[in-house]
Design a protein around this motif. Sequence first.
Motif, PDB file in Angstrom:
ATOM      1  N   ALA A  72      66.083  25.206  52.346  1.00  0.00           N
ATOM      2  CA  ALA A  72      65.962  26.816  52.577  1.00  0.00           C
ATOM      3  C   ALA A  72      66.836  27.163  54.098  1.00  0.00           C
ATOM      4  CB  ALA A  72      64.473  27.006  53.043  1.00  0.00           C
ATOM      5  N   GLN A  73      66.766  26.100  55.109  1.00  0.00           N
ATOM      6  CA  GLN A  73      67.530  26.534  56.248  1.00  0.00           C
ATOM      7  C   GLN A  73      69.054  26.479  55.904  1.00  0.00           C
ATOM      8  OE1 GLN A  73      66.673  23.272  58.894  1.00  0.00           O
ATOM      9  NE2 GLN A  73      64.441  23.994  59.227  1.00  0.00           N
ATOM     10  N   ALA A  74      69.345  25.639  55.053  1.00  0.00           N
ATOM     11  CA  ALA A  74      71.132  26.006  54.734  1.00  0.00           C
ATOM     12  C   ALA A  74      71.306  27.324  53.952  1.00  0.00           C
ATOM     13  CB  ALA A  74      71.374  24.956  53.832  1.00  0.00           C
ATOM     14  N   GLU A  75      70.259  27.875  53.146  1.00  0.00           N
ATOM     15  CA  GLU A  75      70.428  28.861  52.384  1.00  0.00           C
ATOM     16  C   GLU A  75      70.353  30.115  53.477  1.00  0.00           C
ATOM     17  OE1 GLU A  75      67.519  29.158  49.304  1.00  0.00           O
ATOM     18  OE2 GLU A  75      68.574  27.748  48.176  1.00  0.00           O
ATOM     19  N   ASP A  76      69.703  30.142  54.376  1.00  0.00           N
ATOM     20  CA  ASP A  76      69.482  30.959  55.451  1.00  0.00           C
ATOM     21  C   ASP A  76      70.627  31.034  56.353  1.00  0.00           C
ATOM     22  OD1 ASP A  76      67.042  31.542  54.654  1.00  0.00           O
ATOM     23  OD2 ASP A  76      65.974  30.507  56.252  1.00  0.00           O
ATOM     24  N   TYR A  77      71.494  29.869  56.749  1.00  0.00           N
ATOM     25  CA  TYR A  77      72.586  29.706  57.536  1.00  0.00           C
ATOM     26  C   TYR A  77      73.511  30.536  56.660  1.00  0.00           C
ATOM     27  CZ  TYR A  77      76.418  27.657  60.039  1.00  0.00           C
ATOM     28  OH  TYR A  77      77.430  27.349  60.788  1.00  0.00           O
ATOM     29  N   GLY A  78      73.596  30.162  55.378  1.00  0.00           N
ATOM     30  CA  GLY A  78      74.853  30.703  54.695  1.00  0.00           C
ATOM     31  C   GLY A  78      74.846  32.129  54.530  1.00  0.00           C
ATOM     32  N   ALA A  79      73.754  32.793  54.581  1.00  0.00           N
ATOM     33  CA  ALA A  79      73.383  34.392  54.467  1.00  0.00           C
ATOM     34  C   ALA A  79      73.860  34.907  55.856  1.00  0.00           C
ATOM     35  CB  ALA A  79      72.040  34.528  54.142  1.00  0.00           C
ATOM     36  N   GLU A  80      73.787  34.085  56.874  1.00  0.00           N
ATOM     37  CA  GLU A  80      73.985  34.704  58.234  1.00  0.00           C
ATOM     38  C   GLU A  80      75.329  34.541  58.362  1.00  0.00           C
ATOM     39  OE1 GLU A  80      71.950  32.957  61.532  1.00  0.00           O
ATOM     40  OE2 GLU A  80      69.880  33.265  60.643  1.00  0.00           O
ATOM     41  N   LEU A  81      76.004  33.503  57.835  1.00  0.00           N
ATOM     42  CA  LEU A  81      77.283  33.341  57.912  1.00  0.00           C
ATOM     43  C   LEU A  81      78.151  34.379  57.079  1.00  0.00           C
ATOM     44  CD1 LEU A  81      79.592  31.637  59.146  1.00  0.00           C
ATOM     45  CD2 LEU A  81      79.380  30.085  57.299  1.00  0.00           C
ATOM     46  N   SER A  82      77.590  34.696  55.794  1.00  0.00           N
ATOM     47  CA  SER A  82      78.214  35.610  54.953  1.00  0.00           C
ATOM     48  C   SER A  82      78.040  37.111  55.557  1.00  0.00           C
ATOM     49  CB  SER A  82      77.406  35.627  53.560  1.00  0.00           C
ATOM     50  OG  SER A  82      78.031  36.744  52.740  1.00  0.00           O
ATOM     51  N   ASP A  83      77.198  37.621  56.415  1.00  0.00           N
ATOM     52  CA  ASP A  83      77.089  38.807  56.852  1.00  0.00           C
ATOM     53  C   ASP A  83      77.892  38.762  58.112  1.00  0.00           C
ATOM     54  OD1 ASP A  83      74.982  39.470  55.250  1.00  0.00           O
ATOM     55  OD2 ASP A  83      73.249  38.930  56.551  1.00  0.00           O
ATOM     56  N   PHE A  84      78.063  37.851  58.844  1.00  0.00           N
ATOM     57  CA  PHE A  84      79.009  37.828  60.073  1.00  0.00           C
ATOM     58  C   PHE A  84      80.442  38.031  59.466  1.00  0.00           C
ATOM     59  CE2 PHE A  84      81.998  35.004  62.415  1.00  0.00           C
ATOM     60  CZ  PHE A  84      81.923  35.874  63.553  1.00  0.00           C
ATOM     61  N   ARG A  85      80.677  37.262  58.380  1.00  0.00           N
ATOM     62  CA  ARG A  85      81.938  37.669  57.833  1.00  0.00           C
ATOM     63  C   ARG A  85      82.293  39.082  57.359  1.00  0.00           C
ATOM     64  NH1 ARG A  85      83.755  33.330  53.463  1.00  0.00           N
ATOM     65  NH2 ARG A  85      85.803  34.450  53.754  1.00  0.00           N
ATOM     66  N   LYS A  86      81.409  39.589  56.882  1.00  0.00           N
ATOM     67  CA  LYS A  86      81.419  41.072  56.436  1.00  0.00           C
ATOM     68  C   LYS A  86      81.628  41.913  57.870  1.00  0.00           C
ATOM     69  CE  LYS A  86      78.604  40.706  52.354  1.00  0.00           C
ATOM     70  NZ  LYS A  86      77.128  41.082  51.711  1.00  0.00           N
ATOM     71  N   ARG A  87      81.026  41.540  58.747  1.00  0.00           N
ATOM     72  CA  ARG A  87      81.264  42.493  60.205  1.00  0.00           C
ATOM     73  C   ARG A  87      82.570  42.399  60.793  1.00  0.00           C
ATOM     74  NH1 ARG A  87      75.909  40.295  60.895  1.00  0.00           N
ATOM     75  NH2 ARG A  87      76.310  38.906  62.442  1.00  0.00           N
ATOM     76  N   VAL A  88      83.055  40.987  60.652  1.00  0.00           N
ATOM     77  CA  VAL A  88      84.310  40.732  61.254  1.00  0.00           C
ATOM     78  C   VAL A  88      85.475  41.521  60.377  1.00  0.00           C
ATOM     79  CG1 VAL A  88      86.159  38.961  61.295  1.00  0.00           C
ATOM     80  CG2 VAL A  88      83.926  38.574  62.048  1.00  0.00           C
ATOM     81  N   ALA A  89      85.034  41.652  59.054  1.00  0.00           N
ATOM     82  CA  ALA A  89      86.059  42.496  58.214  1.00  0.00           C
ATOM     83  C   ALA A  89      85.950  44.084  58.408  1.00  0.00           C
ATOM     84  CB  ALA A  89      85.670  42.397  56.696  1.00  0.00           C
ATOM     85  N   GLU A  90      84.759  44.596  59.096  1.00  0.00           N
ATOM     86  CA  GLU A  90      84.715  45.833  59.421  1.00  0.00           C
ATOM     87  C   GLU A  90      85.409  46.041  60.837  1.00  0.00           C
ATOM     88  OE1 GLU A  90      80.558  46.716  59.426  1.00  0.00           O
ATOM     89  OE2 GLU A  90      80.208  46.893  57.358  1.00  0.00           O
ATOM     90  N   LEU A  91      85.232  45.146  61.752  1.00  0.00           N
ATOM     91  CA  LEU A  91      86.068  45.238  62.919  1.00  0.00           C
ATOM     92  C   LEU A  91      87.317  45.172  62.749  1.00  0.00           C
ATOM     93  CD1 LEU A  91      84.008  42.735  65.060  1.00  0.00           C
ATOM     94  CD2 LEU A  91      84.216  45.181  65.485  1.00  0.00           C
ATOM     95  N   ARG A  92      87.922  44.251  61.863  1.00  0.00           N
ATOM     96  CA  ARG A  92      89.309  44.447  61.293  1.00  0.00           C
ATOM     97  C   ARG A  92      89.918  45.770  61.011  1.00  0.00           C
ATOM     98  NH1 ARG A  92      91.074  39.356  57.907  1.00  0.00           N
ATOM     99  NH2 ARG A  92      93.130  40.465  58.244  1.00  0.00           N
ATOM    100  N   ALA A  93      89.052  46.485  60.106  1.00  0.00           N
ATOM    101  CA  ALA A  93      89.244  47.622  59.790  1.00  0.00           C
ATOM    102  C   ALA A  93      89.602  48.702  60.730  1.00  0.00           C
ATOM    103  CB  ALA A  93      88.381  48.172  58.728  1.00  0.00           C
ATOM    104  N   THR A  94      88.776  48.797  62.057  1.00  0.00           N
ATOM    105  CA  THR A  94      88.778  49.788  62.904  1.00  0.00           C
ATOM    106  C   THR A  94      89.956  49.650  63.691  1.00  0.00           C
ATOM    107  OG1 THR A  94      87.901  48.184  64.655  1.00  0.00           O
ATOM    108  CG2 THR A  94      86.369  49.244  63.340  1.00  0.00           C
TER     109      THR A  94
END
Length: 388
Positions: free
Chosen positions: A2-24
């Motif tokens: 469960a900890q690994a799945e939570d960590y993967g979800a956080e990392l996926s959300d982080f990558r999405k936010r980085v993509a949004e920052l690159r678009a700015t």
Amino acid sequence: MAQAEDYGAELSDFRKRVAELRATRALPDGARPATLDAALFELQYVSDVLWPRHEQLVAAQRQTARPADPKELQLLRAVFQRLPLPVLLLDGDSVVNRLNFAASQLFGLRAGYAAGRSITASFNHEGRAAFRGQVAAVARHEGSRSLAVELMHGLSGETERPGRLWVTLTAVRPPGHRRTAVLAVCQPLAGPAGRPPAPVSPAVPAQRPDPAEVSSQVALMDLLDDMTAALLDEGRHGASPLERAARVLHGRFADWVIADRAEPGGGPLRRAAVLAPEEAPDGGGAAAIAAQDPSDAPLILEAARAGASALQIRPEDMFALGESGDGLPVLALTETASLLCVPLRLPSGAVLGVLTLLRAAGRPAFELAEASAMERMSRHIALALRAA
């Protein structure tokens, strides 16, 4: 888990936010200070949250992992070595980590020599890229697969054409390995292309040694004997040990022999001898190669600097040995089909010279067993040079 799945979800959300920052980056300049603040916040999030979470997961994995039983590891090694089929353990780049006795007999390699070298040098040039691609795919956990490959030398009973193998690849994680390895199981392929051979009964007696393979080994032993005699005969025509060695190798082992000697005290290389095929008209460009500066040959320069041998079949870079005075690549001038570049290295690691051996088209390419024998002779030549 469960900890690994939570960590993967956080990392996926982080990558999405980085993509949004690159678009700015396309926004007006006035909005960039706020974007910079957001980027700094995300970097702080990685440093304070994601990285500590990663270290916790790694530590938990190490605690739950049980240490390998030494007796079990010893049993696995014994089973691996005694398997009747040739088996190799490769990394994702097709580099040999380990091979069993049957594989060393098939490829004509010693285990210590093959480790750390790519097995694709034993295959025909046409199939190397496909084999490397399949090994890399298996190492990426894309599933096991099989393919047919063609060897540079004939298998037992197939002396008239190169031997063909059916290789089955599967991903494994050996004890103590941090990365996924690829287990390659080889079988002689005698049937139609693309079809594996029929299973071999364990009761079938071992085949007799291939006469061609035995003859090749005898020829190498004769070459080693003649090389030793030439290096010990200091009075032969007053030639240096390097020139005497070049004469032994010329003709019987290589069509072209290019010998370069390092200046005393670690100076640059200088060309000592160039021996061309006897049937080549006007020396086949030997004078132009003899006038070449060895430092203009990238492969020779790399062998002198790194102290590592290079074996190439059908070299792709035609300028690997530089070019002659009129701009013609040396590999094209010599019509090279395979080459062997060997540094003359002392036990201390110092390189006293480089021997470059070329075989033209129509002659069997250099094999790994021949490269291994040449490395032994190179050490003897280096010791003779030091003594002289």
